[in-house]
Design a protein around this motif. Structure first.
Motif, PDB file in Angstrom:
ATOM      1  N   TYR A  65      -1.797  42.457  16.218  1.00 39.61           N
ATOM      2  CA  TYR A  65      -1.768  42.220  17.655  1.00 39.61           C
ATOM      3  C   TYR A  65      -3.144  42.478  18.247  1.00 39.61           C
ATOM      4  O   TYR A  65      -4.103  42.780  17.515  1.00 39.61           O
TER       5      TYR A  65
ATOM      6  N   SER B 161      -6.376  41.814  21.399  1.00 38.89           N
ATOM      7  CA  SER B 161      -7.124  40.811  22.156  1.00 38.89           C
ATOM      8  C   SER B 161      -7.632  39.662  21.294  1.00 38.89           C
ATOM      9  O   SER B 161      -7.991  38.604  21.822  1.00 38.89           O
TER      10      SER B 161
ATOM     11  N   GLY C  87      -0.598  42.805  22.995  1.00 36.10           N
ATOM     12  CA  GLY C  87      -1.420  41.606  22.960  1.00 36.10           C
ATOM     13  C   GLY C  87      -0.936  40.624  21.922  1.00 36.10           C
ATOM     14  O   GLY C  87      -1.056  40.864  20.712  1.00 36.10           O
TER      15      GLY C  87
END
Length: 228
Positions: A138, A140, A225
Motif C-alpha cells: 500500500y 503513496s 493508500g
C-alpha cells in the motif's frame, strides 16, 4: 507457471467455449523470460525491458515489433536500482507503458522495487469485495488497485486463469485460482492494451492519467493508500 497465469489474465482468447477470457483477448503477448526458478538479477530484468520496448540488447537484435505495454508481476524489497530505472526511462521514451505489481508483503510499496521506480504504474490488489486484499502492499506509490484475489476466505476467491499441470516439464493445460498483486497488475496491463487499441497515439503518461481519472473508489476507505 506464474507467467502463464499472468498472460491468461491479460490475453486469453474468447468465444472458444473453453476456460475464460482475458481482459484484452485480442492482444498479442511477447513472452520475455528474465527470472529462473531461483530468482534472478535486476540487470536481466532491465535487459528484458529494453528488448521488449524495441531495443537491441547485446547480440540480441531488436524485435520486429516493440511491446506497447510491459507487465512486470515480479519484485523484491529494496530501492529501485539505477540500471532498472534507466531501462524503464528508455522504455517510456519509446512509448511503452510499464505496469508493475505492488508486492504482497502488506508493507509500504516504497520499500519494494520495481513498485517504487519512477514512471511505472504500480498496482495494488483487491479481494472479492473490492477492498484492499490483506497481503497487498500500500501507500503513496500505488497508482491504482485491481482484482488480485483473497483466498483467505476460500481458494475460489482467487483469480482464475490459465495454467499447466506439469511440474518439471509441460503437462496438460488447466486453470487454477491464484492470489497476489501479480494477478492484479495484468488486469491493468490488459486495460492499457484495450486503451491503446482504440487510441494508439496515447503515451505512457496519458494512459496513467486516464486510468486514475476513470477508476472507481474502493467500497471501503483505504487510509493506507490504494491508489486513485
Amino acid at each position: 507457471w506464474h507467467g502463464t497465469h499472468v498472460a491468461g489474465t491479460i490475453a486469453a482468447v474468447n468465444n472458444n467455449g473453453e476456460g475464460g477470457a482475458g481482459v484484452a483477448p485480442g492482444a498479442k503477448v511477447m513472452p520475455v523470460r528474465v527470472l529462473g526458478c531461483g530468482g534472478g538479477y535486476f540487470s536481466d530484468i532491465a535487459d528484458g525491458i529494453l528488448w521488449a520496448s524495441g531495443h537491441a540488447v547485446g547480440s540480441a537484435a531488436a524485435p520486429s515489433q516493440a511491446a506497447r505495454v510491459i507487465n512486470m508481476s515480479l519484485g523484491g524489497r529494496g530501492s529501485c536500482p539505477t540500471t532498472l530505472q534507466a531501462a524503464i526511462n528508455t522504455a517510456r521514451a519509446s512509448g511503452t507503458v510499464v505496469v508493475v505489481a505492488a508486492g504482497n508483503a502488506n508493507q509500504d510499496a516504497s520499500l519494494h522495487t520495481p513498485a517504487n521506480c519512477a514512471g511505472v504504474i504500480t498496482v495494488g490488489a483487491t479481494g472479492r469485495t473490492g477492498a484492499r486484499a490483506y497481503y497487498s502492499n500500500y501507500g503513496s506509490k500505488i497508482d491504482v488497485s485491481a482484482p488480485g484475489g483473497d483466498q483467505s476466505t476460500g481458494s475460489a476467491n482467487g483469480v482464475l486463469s490459465t495454467l499447466n499441470a506439469g511440474y518439471s516439464a509441460p503437462g496438460f493445460d488447466n486453470y487454477e485460482y491464484y492470489q497476489g498483486t501479480s494477478m492484479a497488475a495484468p488486469h491493468v496491463a490488459g486495460v492499457a492494451a484495450l486503451m491503446l487499441s482504440r487510441r494508439p497515439d496515447l503515451g505512457p503518461d496519458d494512459v496513467e492519467v486516464l486510468l486514475k481519472s476513470t477508476a472507481r473508489a474502493l467500497p471501503t476507505a483505504c487510509s493506507l493508500g490504494c491508489g486513485k
